[in-house]
Design a protein around this motif. Structure first.
Motif, PDB file in Angstrom:
ATOM      1  N   ASN A   1       0.975  -1.090  -0.056  1.00  0.00           N
ATOM      2  CA  ASN A   1      -0.094  -0.044  -0.087  1.00  0.00           C
ATOM      3  C   ASN A   1       0.864   1.283  -0.237  1.00  0.00           C
ATOM      4  O   ASN A   1       0.605   2.252  -0.858  1.00  0.00           O
ATOM      5  N   MET A   2       1.961   1.167   0.646  1.00  0.00           N
ATOM      6  CA  MET A   2       2.827   2.335   0.747  1.00  0.00           C
ATOM      7  C   MET A   2       3.672   2.571  -0.469  1.00  0.00           C
ATOM      8  O   MET A   2       3.754   3.650  -0.897  1.00  0.00           O
TER       9      MET A   2
ATOM     10  N   ARG B   1       2.241   1.619  -3.591  1.00  0.00           N
ATOM     11  CA  ARG B   1       1.383   2.282  -4.139  1.00  0.00           C
ATOM     12  C   ARG B   1       1.347   3.850  -4.163  1.00  0.00           C
ATOM     13  O   ARG B   1       0.974   4.511  -4.982  1.00  0.00           O
ATOM     14  N   ALA B   2       1.070   4.015  -2.884  1.00  0.00           N
ATOM     15  CA  ALA B   2       0.976   5.431  -2.594  1.00  0.00           C
ATOM     16  C   ALA B   2       2.028   6.303  -2.947  1.00  0.00           C
ATOM     17  O   ALA B   2       1.907   7.475  -3.549  1.00  0.00           O
ATOM     18  N   ASP B   3       3.091   5.871  -2.738  1.00  0.00           N
ATOM     19  CA  ASP B   3       4.533   6.822  -3.213  1.00  0.00           C
ATOM     20  C   ASP B   3       4.479   6.648  -4.761  1.00  0.00           C
ATOM     21  O   ASP B   3       5.046   7.569  -5.295  1.00  0.00           O
TER      22      ASP B   3
ATOM     23  N   TYR C   1       2.058   6.780  -6.785  1.00  0.00           N
ATOM     24  CA  TYR C   1       1.065   7.604  -7.301  1.00  0.00           C
ATOM     25  C   TYR C   1       1.494   9.330  -6.904  1.00  0.00           C
ATOM     26  O   TYR C   1       1.510  10.079  -7.674  1.00  0.00           O
ATOM     27  N   ARG C   2       2.297   9.292  -5.933  1.00  0.00           N
ATOM     28  CA  ARG C   2       2.880  10.692  -5.666  1.00  0.00           C
ATOM     29  C   ARG C   2       4.132  10.938  -6.480  1.00  0.00           C
ATOM     30  O   ARG C   2       4.363  12.249  -7.110  1.00  0.00           O
TER      31      ARG C   2
ATOM     32  N   ARG D   1       3.372  12.437  -9.961  1.00  0.00           N
ATOM     33  CA  ARG D   1       2.969  13.547  -9.698  1.00  0.00           C
ATOM     34  C   ARG D   1       3.781  14.890  -9.115  1.00  0.00           C
ATOM     35  O   ARG D   1       3.569  15.776  -8.904  1.00  0.00           O
TER      36      ARG D   1
ATOM     37  N   ASP E   1       9.470  13.938   3.156  1.00  0.00           N
ATOM     38  CA  ASP E   1       8.550  13.386   4.134  1.00  0.00           C
ATOM     39  C   ASP E   1       8.851  14.323   5.325  1.00  0.00           C
ATOM     40  O   ASP E   1       8.061  14.432   6.157  1.00  0.00           O
TER      41      ASP E   1
ATOM     42  N   THR F   1       2.041   9.339   8.263  1.00  0.00           N
ATOM     43  CA  THR F   1       2.195   7.780   8.005  1.00  0.00           C
ATOM     44  C   THR F   1       2.570   6.999   9.388  1.00  0.00           C
ATOM     45  O   THR F   1       2.194   5.904   9.339  1.00  0.00           O
TER      46      THR F   1
ATOM     47  N   VAL G   1      -0.192   4.487   9.967  1.00  0.00           N
ATOM     48  CA  VAL G   1       0.054   3.104   8.810  1.00  0.00           C
ATOM     49  C   VAL G   1       1.146   2.282   9.368  1.00  0.00           C
ATOM     50  O   VAL G   1       1.109   1.069   9.111  1.00  0.00           O
TER      51      VAL G   1
ATOM     52  N   LYS H   1      11.442   2.520   2.809  1.00  0.00           N
ATOM     53  CA  LYS H   1      11.916   4.037   2.193  1.00  0.00           C
ATOM     54  C   LYS H   1      13.402   3.413   1.361  1.00  0.00           C
ATOM     55  O   LYS H   1      13.647   3.733   0.167  1.00  0.00           O
TER      56      LYS H   1
END
Lengths: 303, 256
Positions: free
Chosen positions: B3-4, B6-8, B10-11, B14, B82, B91, B95, B105
């Motif tokens: 999940n982390m 996927r989130a990173d 996504y970020r 962008r 971060d 986070t 999380v 990381k």
């Protein structure tokens, strides 16, 4: 019997020789709106950081949802929080930031982003980048983050800072709604007693890292009750005037033979006028008791 | 952790920084192809880098120290931001734990480092072969064996950057440190070569310890035994910096 959501026992946090939190013990029950009150630097944020896993404890222990240690880590997903100022990625929009945390938390139902944006009143600013938001809007986004994934416990550190009065009122309603309809337990810190008073049903007053009072709203009301004290030359006739003419029924007679009127919205000038018109001599009429702020100040100065 | 990730991801997509990073990788490859030569940043010329008998593409692989500087961008975007924007508290509060965050990381940046290193070199090799032909291109097996042997050096660089990020937590300080140390070291080598008494020491020993020469030594295949030693040292350094960063982070406050 209330179900304990959070139990802290002897929590202590030291930074070198400085003790930020000293032997704090308390319980937050399911369904509470738990107010944490203290001056700036009293230790509120440190206490909330310990509870939310952002800083390690130096001593003592706590459990959330009856879980401690490694088991507690799994339960952290049931906690939503906003600690200190809201922090998000400056170059991402409101929606993108919330989506990022949905992905991070493994939330598959991304529709809740829309409902949260509506709840926190950021519908018009959803496409604005975080750096373009006003301080109040940032604060609301922080609260939105805390509400992601329908948490059972929401921990908010000074949540209404920088928010305009209308938005504060709307957020207060949101907090009540969450608490009543979804049985969310809220733990809210503030240095503004008056704001917390309208929200919380439990209060923990903290100063210089120590808990100096743990009380319910009823107990706080009793401590801070305002009343009008009345001394006349004819007590029995005074009672008749109060009841029959002024409709005042909430009063007691003190040891000093004074009348203690506890009924709300009393106007001393009207009482005096009615008594004088009925030929009763008024030797003294004055307000007694302490306000919330005075009570808070007394506690702090006594610590 | 997925999940982390996927989130990173996504970020990351962008973030302008990542596109700047990709542009730099492509620019370095494109320049080398256009000028039919090796192009890159190194900290002083390595006298032991033997280029005779090597085609341009392998010689250019010796300049892959470029990635040392380029890897500062994803490190800054995906990790130091971060701390800088204080989003780490979001986070860690709901999380994951400090240890899992650190490991995630580290793995994320290692993945980005290796993928971008392979991507950049693959783009370079493919277009160089297409544009400049056999005269400037080696066999794919020869070129990519050099690239694969250089991967431990990339993982070491990433591990050092992750360590520095968790230690210093500020982009400007990490960048300054990462830029100043190699430049100071090569300046020191240059200074020592001015004196007869220290010249040999500087050229024979200090130059070989210069990280930029690791890439050249592998590309130049100085000596098989020596390359094996380099790779072993890189793997050990990768592990050491990973462990040191984790220990430091676990012993410090999670957020500033």
């Amino acid at each position: 019997m209330h179900e304990a959501i959070l139990t802290a026992n002897g929590l202590t946090k030291k930074y070198g020789d400085f003790t930020a939190i000293n032997n704090a013990s308390f319980t937050v029950n399911k369904g509470d709106i738990f107010g944490l009150i203290g001056r700036n630097g009293a230790g509120k944020t440190t206490l909330l950081k310990m509870i939310t896993g952002l800083t390690d404890t130096t001593g003592g222990e706590f459990s959330i949802f009856s879980k401690t240690g490694d088991d507690l880590r799994k339960e952290r997903r049931r906690i939503g929080c906003l600690i200190e100022e809201p922090a998000f990625f400056k170059n991402m929009t409101v929606e993108q930031n919330l989506r990022y945390y949905c992905l991070q938390k493994g939330i598959t139902n991304l529709k809740q982003i829309n409902s949260i944006i509506d709840t926190i009143g950021l519908s018009e600013g959803r496409q604005k980048k975080f750096r373009q938001l006003s301080q109040g809007m940032k604060q609301r986004l922080g609260i939105g983050f805390a509400l992601l994934d329908n948490p059972d416990l929401v921990v908010l550190d000074e949540p209404v800072n920088s928010i305009d009065p209308i938005a504060v009122s709307e957020l207060r309603e949101t907090f009540f709604k969450l608490n009543r309809e979804k049985e969310v337990t809220l733990m809210i810190s503030s240095h503004m007693l008056s704001e917390l008073y309208t929200l919380a049903n439990r209060f923990l007053i903290i100063d210089q890292g120590k808990i100096i009072k743990d009380l319910t709203k009823d107990e706080l009301d009793a401590e801070c009750s305002r009343c009008t004290m009345l001394q006349t030359d004819d007590q029995s006739r005074t009672v008749t005037v109060l009841e029959d003419i002024l409709g005042i029924t909430e009063y007691t007679v003190t040891d000093k033979q004074e009348l203690k009127i506890t009924q709300a919205d009393i106007q001393p000038i009207l009482i005096t006028k009615a008594l004088v018109e009925n030929g009763i001599g008024v030797s003294a009429i004055y307000e007694s008791g302490v306000t919330l702020e005075e009570y808070f100040r007394q506690l702090i100065s006594g610590n | 952790m997925m999940n982390m990730f996927r989130a990173d991801l996504y970020r990351m997509l962008r973030s302008k920084g990542i596109y700047a990073f990709a542009a730099l990788v492509i620019f370095a490859a494109g320049s080398a192809i256009a000028f039919k030569t090796m192009i890159g940043l190194i900290n002083g010329y390595d006298p032991t880098f033997v280029t005779s008998g090597l085609k341009t593409d392998v010689r250019n692989a010796g300049m892959n120290f470029n990635y040392y500087y380029m890897m500062l961008i994803p490190t800054s975007v995906l990790l130091i931001a971060d701390f800088g924007e204080k989003t780490i508290k979001n986070t860690l509060s709901s999380v994951t734990t400090k240890t899992k965050y650190y490991v995630f990381k580290w793995l994320l940046l290692q993945s980005v480092g290796i993928v971008s290193f392979l991507f950049g070199n693959t783009v370079y090799y493919s277009f160089n072969r297409l544009v400049n032909g056999d005269e400037y291109s080696s066999e794919a097996s020869e070129f990519f064996s050099v690239i694969l042997m250089q991967i431990p050096a990339i993982t070491t660089i990433v591990s050092i950057f992750v360590f520095l990020s968790f230690l210093l937590r500020k982009s400007a300080v990490v960048n300054l440190f990462a830029l100043v140390v190699p430049l100071s070291y090569s300046s020191l080598i240059g200074l020592l070569t001015l004196f007869d008494s220290t010249k040999e020491f500087a050229q024979q020993y200090m130059t070989r310890l210069d990280f930029s020469n690791v890439f050249q030594d592998i590309a130049g295949r100085v000596d098989t035994g020596y390359i094996v030693k380099i790779i072993a040292v890189c793997i050990i350094l990768t592990a050491l910096f990973f462990a040191a960063g984790l220990r430091i982070y676990n012993r410090s406050e999670a957020i500033n």
